[in-house]
Design a protein around this motif. Structure first.
Motif, short mmCIF file in Angstrom:
data_model
loop_
_atom_site.label_atom_id
_atom_site.label_comp_id
_atom_site.label_asym_id
_atom_site.label_seq_id
_atom_site.Cartn_x
_atom_site.Cartn_y
_atom_site.Cartn_z
N ASP A 236 -63.78 -37.20 30.89
CA ASP A 236 -62.57 -36.40 30.72
C ASP A 236 -62.98 -34.97 30.38
O ASP A 236 -63.63 -34.72 29.36
N PRO A 237 -62.63 -33.99 31.21
CA PRO A 237 -63.07 -32.61 30.96
C PRO A 237 -62.48 -32.00 29.70
O PRO A 237 -62.93 -30.94 29.27
N THR A 238 -61.45 -32.64 29.12
CA THR A 238 -60.84 -32.09 27.92
C THR A 238 -61.41 -32.69 26.64
O THR A 238 -60.95 -32.36 25.54
N THR A 239 -62.41 -33.57 26.75
CA THR A 239 -63.07 -34.12 25.57
C THR A 239 -64.28 -33.26 25.21
O THR A 239 -64.70 -32.39 25.97
N GLN A 240 -64.85 -33.54 24.04
CA GLN A 240 -66.01 -32.76 23.61
C GLN A 240 -67.19 -32.96 24.56
O GLN A 240 -67.90 -32.00 24.89
N LEU A 241 -67.40 -34.20 25.01
CA LEU A 241 -68.48 -34.45 25.96
C LEU A 241 -68.23 -33.73 27.28
O LEU A 241 -69.17 -33.21 27.91
N GLY A 242 -66.96 -33.68 27.70
CA GLY A 242 -66.63 -32.99 28.93
C GLY A 242 -66.89 -31.49 28.83
O GLY A 242 -67.48 -30.87 29.73
N TYR A 243 -66.46 -30.89 27.72
CA TYR A 243 -66.71 -29.46 27.51
C TYR A 243 -68.20 -29.16 27.44
O TYR A 243 -68.69 -28.18 28.02
N ALA A 244 -68.95 -30.02 26.72
CA ALA A 244 -70.39 -29.79 26.55
C ALA A 244 -71.12 -29.92 27.88
O ALA A 244 -71.99 -29.09 28.21
N SER A 245 -70.76 -30.94 28.66
CA SER A 245 -71.42 -31.13 29.97
C SER A 245 -71.16 -29.95 30.89
O SER A 245 -72.07 -29.47 31.58
N ASN A 246 -69.93 -29.46 30.89
CA ASN A 246 -69.60 -28.33 31.75
C ASN A 246 -70.34 -27.07 31.31
O ASN A 246 -70.82 -26.28 32.14
N ALA A 247 -70.47 -26.88 29.98
CA ALA A 247 -71.17 -25.70 29.47
C ALA A 247 -72.64 -25.71 29.86
O ALA A 247 -73.20 -24.67 30.22
N ILE A 248 -73.26 -26.87 29.80
CA ILE A 248 -74.68 -26.98 30.17
C ILE A 248 -74.87 -26.68 31.65
O ILE A 248 -75.82 -26.00 32.04
N ARG A 249 -73.94 -27.16 32.49
CA ARG A 249 -74.02 -26.87 33.93
C ARG A 249 -73.82 -25.38 34.19
O ARG A 249 -74.52 -24.78 35.01
N GLU A 250 -72.87 -24.77 33.49
CA GLU A 250 -72.59 -23.35 33.71
C GLU A 250 -73.76 -22.48 33.26
O GLU A 250 -74.01 -21.42 33.85
N GLY A 251 -74.47 -22.90 32.24
CA GLY A 251 -75.56 -22.09 31.72
C GLY A 251 -76.71 -21.95 32.68
O GLY A 251 -77.36 -20.89 32.75
N GLY A 252 -77.01 -23.00 33.41
CA GLY A 252 -78.11 -22.94 34.36
C GLY A 252 -79.44 -22.66 33.68
O GLY A 252 -79.70 -23.09 32.57
N PHE A 253 -80.28 -21.90 34.36
CA PHE A 253 -81.63 -21.63 33.85
C PHE A 253 -81.67 -20.47 32.87
O PHE A 253 -82.36 -20.52 31.86
N PHE A 254 -80.89 -19.42 33.15
CA PHE A 254 -80.95 -18.22 32.32
C PHE A 254 -79.73 -18.01 31.44
O PHE A 254 -79.70 -17.10 30.61
N LEU A 287 -83.91 -21.35 26.51
CA LEU A 287 -83.83 -21.51 25.07
C LEU A 287 -83.88 -22.98 24.68
O LEU A 287 -84.50 -23.34 23.67
N VAL A 288 -83.23 -23.84 25.46
CA VAL A 288 -83.25 -25.28 25.15
C VAL A 288 -84.68 -25.80 25.17
O VAL A 288 -85.10 -26.55 24.27
N LEU A 289 -85.45 -25.41 26.18
CA LEU A 289 -86.85 -25.84 26.26
C LEU A 289 -87.66 -25.29 25.10
O LEU A 289 -88.56 -25.97 24.57
N CYS A 290 -87.37 -24.06 24.68
CA CYS A 290 -88.06 -23.48 23.52
C CYS A 290 -87.76 -24.28 22.26
O CYS A 290 -88.66 -24.54 21.45
N ILE A 291 -86.50 -24.67 22.09
CA ILE A 291 -86.13 -25.46 20.91
C ILE A 291 -86.85 -26.81 20.92
O ILE A 291 -87.38 -27.25 19.89
#
Length: 387
Positions: A236-254, A287-291
């Motif tokens: 469900d895109p309106t759940t926390q998991l949905g928002y988080a998954s979409n944010a990670i996709r939007e962020g991409g590499f940079f 940044l995720v890889l650095c963390i």
């Protein structure tokens, strides 16, 4: 001859505490902790304003609180890392007893803050989560019991530690707090394995965990809802998991750019459980890889130092603390990328949270105290029959 028997670090009688601490502490791991805390403040600057605006606070209210609690955590870490292993053990026992009593009293005096799980004590100006402080204390107490059982004529410490672990897990499951319960059981299992437990026993315990999970699924709506959400093919895109998954996709590499992320306006827990989604969206995979690399450095260095340790108590306690620290980070990031069911667990030293920060500072301080260089021979000397 002295170095052959006691190792390469000389004994300096009467040496002041601070120079001795600086000479023996793992400075690289301590620096990595400071880096994580700095990253947490950086991400807090992005995640804090939306939440503060919703709750009627100043824009950087939560960043200021994180800096305050983080300062307390780092102070606790430094002070604890200067203590001897005997004093650390004694203080851990006292802290464990206090946290255990607080955990038992939660159903009567605790609150759930509307999240469906009674895990906190509300103090008005702040809240306290006893389970966060219970974890490091339990690891040290359980390691002490297991180490004592290895002595000739020693007590049945392994059995006692198992009974204690099961008791804590049952109490946590009643809140319900299955994430912290899993951490407690995992920490005990790692120490039990290092202490020489037979593999068949560990497999039997793993089977009991599976059975316990099935019972929890059938009897806990809270647990079943999270498992069903994790197993569902559609998010469900309106759940926390949905928002988080979409944010990670939007962020991409940079990433989309500093301050340009949108997930922080939608996620109520963007500053705590899903802080890694904010990092991925605004700063990207880099940044995720650095963390991940920083966490890996702390764990690997700690375990390498503990491999040379001859004292079974220090070896067990240090291993338990290091592995629990690593698994908590793995669970938090695994939930954000939907590799694990949602568990409501913070990212150590990065997420916002007073109890998590301060308890994490104490736990890492214990780990630094246990991994300090001491005058001793190598563990291999015991295998070769040397004293």
């Amino acid at each position: 001859m002295t170095e052959m028997v006691y190792g390469s670090v000389p004994v300096r009688d009467g040496e002041p505490i601070l120079p001795k601490w600086w000479r023996t502490v793992d400075k690289w791991s301590m620096s990595c902790i400071l880096i994580l805390f700095g990253i947490g403040l950086l991400l807090g600057l992005a995640a804090s304003p939306p939440l503060a605006a919703k709750n009627g606070f100043e824009p950087f209210h939560y960043v200021q609180r994180q800096a305050f609690f983080g300062g307390l955590a780092l102070t606790a870490m430094l002070i604890t890392s200067m203590l001897s292993q005997i004093i650390v053990r004694r203080l851990a026992v006292v802290g464990f007893v206090a946290a255990f009593i607080a955990l038992i009293l939660l159903p009567f005096f605790g609150t759930d803050f509307g999240k469906g799980a009674t895990r906190w004590y509300s103090l008005g100006f702040a809240s306290v989560q006893p389970s966060e402080f219970l974890k490091p204390g339990f690891i040290v107490v359980a390691a002490w019991m297991m180490a004592a059982s290895q002595d000739i004529g020693g007590p049945p410490g392994r059995l006692w530690s198992f009974i204690l672990a099961v008791t804590i897990v049952l109490i946590l499951a009643m809140q319900p707090d299955f994430g912290q319960a899993a951490l407690i059981l995992f920490g005990w299992g790692v120490m039990y394995f290092v202490a020489g437990a037979p593999m068949t026993l560990l497999l039997a315990i793993a089977g009991l965990v599976v059975v316990g999970g099935m019972v929890a699924y059938n009897n806990s709506e809270h647990f079943a809802r999270r498992i069903d959400g994790f197993l569902s093919t559609d998010v469900d895109p309106t759940t926390q998991l949905g928002y988080a998954s979409n944010a990670i996709r939007e962020g991409g590499f940079f990433g989309v750019g500093v301050g340009e992320g949108e997930v922080k306006w939608s996620l109520p827990d963007a500053h705590t459980d899903f802080i890694i989604a904010v990092a991925a969206e605004e700063y990207g995979l880099i940044l995720v890889l650095c963390i991940i690399a920083v966490y890996t450095s702390i764990i690997v260095r700690s375990l390498l130092r503990l491999m040379r340790e001859r004292d079974p108590f220090i070896r067990l306690a240090g291993t338990g603390l290091a592995c629990m620290f690593a698994v908590q980070a793995m669970i938090n990031m695994g939930v954000a990328v939907r590799l694990l069911p949602a568990k409501g667990m913070t990212l150590p030293f990065v997420s916002y949270g007073g109890s998590s920060l301060i308890a994490g500072g104490i736990a890492v301080g214990m780990l630094l105290a246990f991994t300090r260089t001491r005058p001793q021979g190598e563990i291999g000397d015991l295998l070769r029959g040397r004293k």
